[in-house]
Design a protein around this motif. Structure first.
Motif, short mmCIF file in Angstrom:
data_model
loop_
_atom_site.label_atom_id
_atom_site.label_comp_id
_atom_site.label_asym_id
_atom_site.label_seq_id
_atom_site.Cartn_x
_atom_site.Cartn_y
_atom_site.Cartn_z
N ARG A 133 -20.11 0.29 0.28
CA ARG A 133 -20.12 1.61 1.05
C ARG A 133 -19.03 2.34 1.53
O ARG A 133 -18.76 3.64 1.60
CB ARG A 133 -21.49 1.66 2.01
CG ARG A 133 -22.72 1.27 1.27
CD ARG A 133 -24.05 1.36 2.13
NE ARG A 133 -25.06 0.90 1.56
CZ ARG A 133 -26.28 1.14 1.92
NH1 ARG A 133 -26.48 1.61 3.17
NH2 ARG A 133 -27.42 0.68 1.10
N ALA A 134 -18.34 1.58 2.31
CA ALA A 134 -17.32 2.05 3.15
C ALA A 134 -16.01 2.48 2.17
O ALA A 134 -15.11 3.43 2.24
CB ALA A 134 -16.48 0.97 4.23
N ASN A 164 -2.80 1.72 -2.33
CA ASN A 164 -3.49 2.77 -2.64
C ASN A 164 -3.30 3.99 -1.29
O ASN A 164 -3.22 5.07 -1.67
CB ASN A 164 -5.06 2.61 -2.62
CG ASN A 164 -5.96 3.46 -2.71
OD1 ASN A 164 -6.17 4.17 -1.84
ND2 ASN A 164 -6.40 3.46 -3.97
N ALA A 165 -3.16 3.65 -0.15
CA ALA A 165 -2.64 4.32 0.96
C ALA A 165 -1.24 5.25 0.35
O ALA A 165 -1.24 6.53 0.60
CB ALA A 165 -2.59 3.74 2.08
N TRP A 184 -10.83 -0.59 4.99
CA TRP A 184 -11.66 -1.49 5.70
C TRP A 184 -12.76 -1.85 4.51
O TRP A 184 -12.84 -3.19 4.40
CB TRP A 184 -12.55 -0.82 6.88
CG TRP A 184 -13.51 -1.91 7.51
CD1 TRP A 184 -13.24 -2.81 8.20
CD2 TRP A 184 -14.69 -1.29 7.65
NE1 TRP A 184 -14.42 -3.41 8.59
CE2 TRP A 184 -15.33 -2.32 8.26
CE3 TRP A 184 -15.75 -0.33 7.29
CZ2 TRP A 184 -16.76 -2.54 8.78
CZ3 TRP A 184 -16.85 -0.37 7.54
CH2 TRP A 184 -17.51 -1.53 8.30
N GLY A 185 -13.22 -1.04 3.79
CA GLY A 185 -14.16 -1.41 2.67
C GLY A 185 -13.70 -2.15 1.47
O GLY A 185 -14.12 -3.38 1.10
N LEU A 186 -12.27 -2.01 1.44
CA LEU A 186 -11.67 -2.88 0.23
C LEU A 186 -11.19 -4.28 0.76
O LEU A 186 -11.30 -5.04 0.00
CB LEU A 186 -10.41 -2.30 -0.23
CG LEU A 186 -9.79 -2.66 -1.61
CD1 LEU A 186 -10.55 -3.00 -2.87
CD2 LEU A 186 -8.55 -1.99 -2.03
N TYR A 187 -10.79 -4.26 1.97
CA TYR A 187 -10.62 -5.55 2.61
C TYR A 187 -11.87 -6.37 2.68
O TYR A 187 -11.56 -7.60 2.25
CB TYR A 187 -9.85 -5.61 3.80
CG TYR A 187 -8.59 -5.14 4.01
CD1 TYR A 187 -7.31 -5.97 3.41
CD2 TYR A 187 -8.11 -4.12 4.99
CE1 TYR A 187 -6.23 -5.58 3.40
CE2 TYR A 187 -6.74 -3.80 5.17
CZ TYR A 187 -5.84 -4.66 4.21
OH TYR A 187 -4.54 -4.34 4.46
N ARG A 200 -9.21 7.21 5.03
CA ARG A 200 -8.26 6.11 4.58
C ARG A 200 -8.75 4.89 5.39
O ARG A 200 -8.61 3.71 4.59
CB ARG A 200 -6.73 6.52 4.88
CG ARG A 200 -6.27 7.87 4.06
CD ARG A 200 -6.70 7.81 2.57
NE ARG A 200 -6.21 6.54 1.81
CZ ARG A 200 -6.85 6.20 0.78
NH1 ARG A 200 -7.77 6.72 0.21
NH2 ARG A 200 -6.44 5.12 0.32
N ILE A 201 -8.93 4.99 6.57
CA ILE A 201 -9.25 3.80 7.35
C ILE A 201 -10.74 3.03 6.78
O ILE A 201 -10.82 2.04 6.46
CB ILE A 201 -9.41 4.13 8.85
CG1 ILE A 201 -8.27 4.37 9.35
CG2 ILE A 201 -10.35 2.99 9.48
CD1 ILE A 201 -8.27 5.12 11.01
#
Length: 132
Positions: free
Chosen positions: A105-106, A54-55, A95-98, A90-91
């Motif tokens: 929310r993140a 994604n990044a 973080w939210g996906l991990y 992006r951070i």
């Protein structure tokens, strides 16, 4: 010799370091799980690969837009606002996906901010192009 796009260079460097960090997570999981290609059916590895991918999907177009804006004499404040928004989002997204394979929310804030940065920077470039 001064760089022609020093602010873009700053955000390109920060985003490259972020991509490297995301890549290290994938590499470590691959080594631990002994998976050379693909995700081996492991949900954690699949998620880490998706975060990295994604990044990699969004960073290049952002950097192109940022460099174009800087080359066309965008303001330093505007460049830093776009860069900081995109980088922080992006951070947040990673973080939210991990943390969750589903919505979080993140993750939502991260993608909304990412898309906002891309849209606003695109519009800023179009305004520069058409002299507004």
């Amino acid at each position: 010799m001064a760089l022609p796009v020093p602010i873009t260079a700053l955000y390109a460097s920060l985003l490259a370091l972020l991509v490297v960090m995301l890549s290290v997570v994938v590499i470590r999981l691959r080594r631990t799980l002994r998976v050379g290609v693909g995700d081996g059916g492991n949900r954690d590895l699949a998620r880490a690969i998706r975060v990295q991918g994604n990044a990699i999907e969004y960073v290049p177009i952002f950097l192109i837009l940022l460099a174009v804006y800087e080359l066309n004499h965008g303001t330093a404040a505007g460049l830093h606002a776009f860069g900081a928004l995109f980088f922080s989002c992006r951070i947040l997204h990673a973080w939210g996906l991990y943390g969750s394979g589903g919505a979080s929310r993140a993750r939502v804030a991260g993608i909304v901010g990412t898309l906002a940065a891309l849209i606003l920077l695109s519009l800023a470039n179009l305004l520069k192009l058409f002299g507004a």
